[in-house]
Design an enzyme around this catalytic site. Structure first.
Site, short mmCIF file in Angstrom:
data_model
loop_
_atom_site.label_atom_id
_atom_site.label_comp_id
_atom_site.label_asym_id
_atom_site.label_seq_id
_atom_site.Cartn_x
_atom_site.Cartn_y
_atom_site.Cartn_z
N ASP A 14 70.18 54.10 90.33
CA ASP A 14 71.12 53.64 89.31
C ASP A 14 70.72 54.22 87.96
OD1 ASP A 14 68.88 52.28 88.63
OD2 ASP A 14 69.66 50.28 89.04
N ASP A 22 69.30 52.89 85.26
CA ASP A 22 67.92 52.59 84.84
C ASP A 22 66.92 53.46 85.58
OD1 ASP A 22 68.66 50.76 83.04
OD2 ASP A 22 68.02 48.98 84.19
#
Ligand code: 0RA
Length: 635
Positions: free
Chosen positions: A501, A503
């Protein structure tokens, strides 16, 4: 039989056939590979010949065209390859250049052979690896033409029209029997031609792509000084223009350009005969020691360093430096596995004395700039001192010696570094799964909590005291920067394993920035990898499939059309059980790892600065420009 009358049977022709056959049998030996890089080499090879003519002072324009059928034309306005019949053999000089290996060098108009040593093999290799090649020479008021097929002339040299111009035009089509793919990449070609234009000032090099109607022209009056300006274009510089100087010592042409910016990183590129010497060598060593020498001399003389204080180190004077050093010499020796390190020992002193003399003079003549730069170096020295003290303090406080491993490292039992792997895992929960799922004999896990420091914006002392980075350095045992010692490395595979993702990709980029800036050798020696966890699991009755890309998902769903599918998206590593993590991502016999490679150090340097530096606008432009390649962006 009329053997003696047939031209095919002269000794010279037999030798030509032998040479062509040798090249076609082992193309890799001459151009590196028959893949994408080898293909581009053919094009560059012809450009190098024209550049040699430019260096001899007879050519200032080179035009490259990629045609629709992937044939390529290189035109220059030099003297034209000689067309006279040679006294030693009964062929023209042109034919010798086009058919004999290394004949080019013998007839070279220039004493400096561009790129020789790496793959500077000449036109005959391009010819041997082309299904057809056409050469046109404008010389002595005439136009001459000759055609070749797979390296062999199809007829005699033809004299056609009159022309007042001089120059050489070569058009060739790479042989599809040899090359996997004939399509040239416009951007790759641009990058190299731009670099060549920087390295050969006042030579215009243009590229036209008829497949897409794109066109670029490169011309730099300032040569490598313009190069430095470009490298600094998104950085805050500390002087209005780069320092530039050039000199010739014992037939070595030496040029250097440098300019400081307010960042913490150094980017110095070195070139020898237009070859990017990524592994440095004698010219770079000479340049570096000259820099330290000149700044310390000036600082002492002008009492900018007190008598009781120690000298500036190489590290101190290189912080925030952007520099290009280019040498051209008649017989370059390239060393190392990739032949990208300049060997010639005499070049070290030649470069050192030229740089010390010119830089000292420059500092004398620009006292306020000199003072500002030395102040900047003194600040770097202070940060270095602070980093040393911080390191000592950390060890004192925790009562640990430098040899203690970080507490949260789950080490492996095997001690031989060549068979050990270290997983850098984002977050405690994924770290937990990895610890349970791993093969503890050879796989170690270091879970990383919290944010990784953005080293692009941090001074040295901050890096040393940052907990997560310190844990990585201690686990690896190699230390960083000047103190980096690859022989101490405890794991030969270092694998970054983050969530799929936003992050996760941010943490991965921060880690890559750290490794790139402070442990570059680790990447160069091929020790750094990125784990590839699956993006989806597709269940179809009793079968389950792990899916690693959107393409794979499309293919699989198409294949299973009509069946009832259960598609689950995996965003985080923590969503997988330890067994699943082992099966999909960690098991050496089934996993895929992406090896981190630096194809183009200059481009990588720019990319990391764009991604992690201060300026927002260039970053946005950069990300937009590379939107299709985001997967490769951070490598
Ligand atoms: C040797 C001698 C002379 C020109 C060249 C080589 C030459 C080679 C290439 C390859 C691509 N373009 C080139 N242009 C020139 C000149 C000999 C003379 O005229 O005296």
């Amino acid at each position: 039989m009329e053997e003696n009358k047939s031209p095919q049977y002269t000794a010279d022709n037999i030798q030509i056939l032998d040479e062509i056959e040798a090249v076609r049998l082992r193309p890799g030996m001459y151009i590196g590979s028959t893949g994408r890089e080898g293909l581009h080499h053919l094009l560059y090879e012809l450009v190098y010949n024209s550049i040699d003519e430019a260096m001899a002072g007879f050519c200032d324009q080179i035009a490259v065209t990629i045609h629709n059928d992937n044939s390529v034309t290189v035109v220059d306005n030099g003297r034209g390859i000689p067309t006279e019949t040679m006294s030693t053999a009964n062929i023209t000089a042109l034919e010798a250049v086009m058919t004999h290996l290394h004949a080019g060098a013998k007839f070279g108009g220039s004493a400096y052979n561009t790129s020789s040593g790496l793959h500077g093999v000449g036109a005959s290799v391009v010819n041997a690896l082309s299904s057809w090649l056409q050469v046109e020479i404008r010389r002595q008021g005439k136009i001459y033409r000759q055609d070749y097929r797979r390296g062999i002339p199809t007829g005699e040299l033809q004299v056609t029209e009159d022309s007042p111009d001089t120059g050489t035009t070569i058009t060739f089509l790479a042989d599809e029997e040899i090359f996997e793919d004939l399509s040239y990449d416009f951007n790759t070609t641009c990058q190299r031609l731009r670099e060549l234009a920087f390295l050969n000032k006042e030579t215009q090099i243009s590229l036209k792509d008829e497949r897409t109607c794109r066109e670029k022209t490169f011309y730099f009056e300032g040569g490598i000084a313009s190069f430095v300006s470009r490298l600094n274009r998104n950085r805050e510089v500390t002087s209005p223009s780069p320092i530039y100087f050039s000199a010739i010592v014992d037939s070595t042409i030496i040029e250097a350009a440098l300019q400081y910016n307010n960042s913490f990183t150094e980017s110095t590129s070195s070139f020898a005969n237009c070859v990017n010497t990524r592994d440095g060598g004698s010219h770079l060593t000479g340049f570096r020691s000259a820099l330290t020498h000149a700044f310390n001399d000036y600082a002492r003389k002008n009492k900018l360093i007190k008598d009781t204080e120690s000298n500036l180190t190489g590290d101190d004077v290189r912080q925030g430096l952007v520099a290009v050093i280019s040498v051209k010499l008649p017989k370059p020796q390239f060393e190392g596995q990739t032949k990208t390190k300049l060997g010639n020992p005499e070049v070290r002193n030649q470069v050192e004395s030229v740089v010390v003399d010119n830089l000292s003079l420059y500092l004398e003549q620009h006292p306020s700039e000199a003072r500002a730069t030395i102040n900047k170096c003194l600040i770097a020295a202070k940060a270095r001192e602070a980093a040393r003290r911080a390191r000592e303090l950390v060890f004192k406080k925790t009562g640990l010696e430098a040899s203690t491993l970080p507490g949260k490292l789950a080490d492996c039992s095997e001690k031989n570094p060549t068979s050990c792997e270290l997983y850098l895992v984002e977050g405690d929960s994924a770290g937990g799964s990895a610890k349970q799922g791993r093969d503890r004999r050879f796989q170690a896990i270091l879970p990383l909590r919290g944010k990784i420091l953005n080293v692009e914006k941090a001074a040295k002392d901050k890096i040393v005291t940052h907990e997560e980075l310190r844990a990585i350095v201690t686990a690896l045992r190699t230390n960083t920067d000047e103190q980096f010692d690859l022989s101490k490395l405890r794991y030969h595979l270092i694998i970054i394993m983050t969530d799929a993702d936003v992050d996760g990709s941010h943490i991965r980029t921060l880690l890559l920035t750290f490794f790139y800036r402070h442990m570059t050798e680790l990447i160069n020696q091929g020790h750094l990898f990125i784990a590839q966890p699956p993006l989806y699991r597709i269940k179809c009755s009793k079968q389950q499939y792990w899916i690693y890309s959107e393409q794979e998902k499309m293919d699989r769903t198409k294949e299973l059309e009509g069946h009832k599918l259960d598609i689950q998206r995996y965003k985080g590593l923590g969503e997988m059980s330890p067994e699943q993590l082992w099966n999909t991502t960690m098991n050496p016999s089934t996993r895929t790892l992406l090896q981190v490679q630096i194809e183009d150090a200059i481009a990588a340097d720019q990319a990391f600065h764009m991604l992690m530096g201060n300026e927002v606008l260039p970053r946005r432009n950069f990300i937009q420009a590379h939107a299709q390649n985001v997967r490769n962006l951070d490598i």
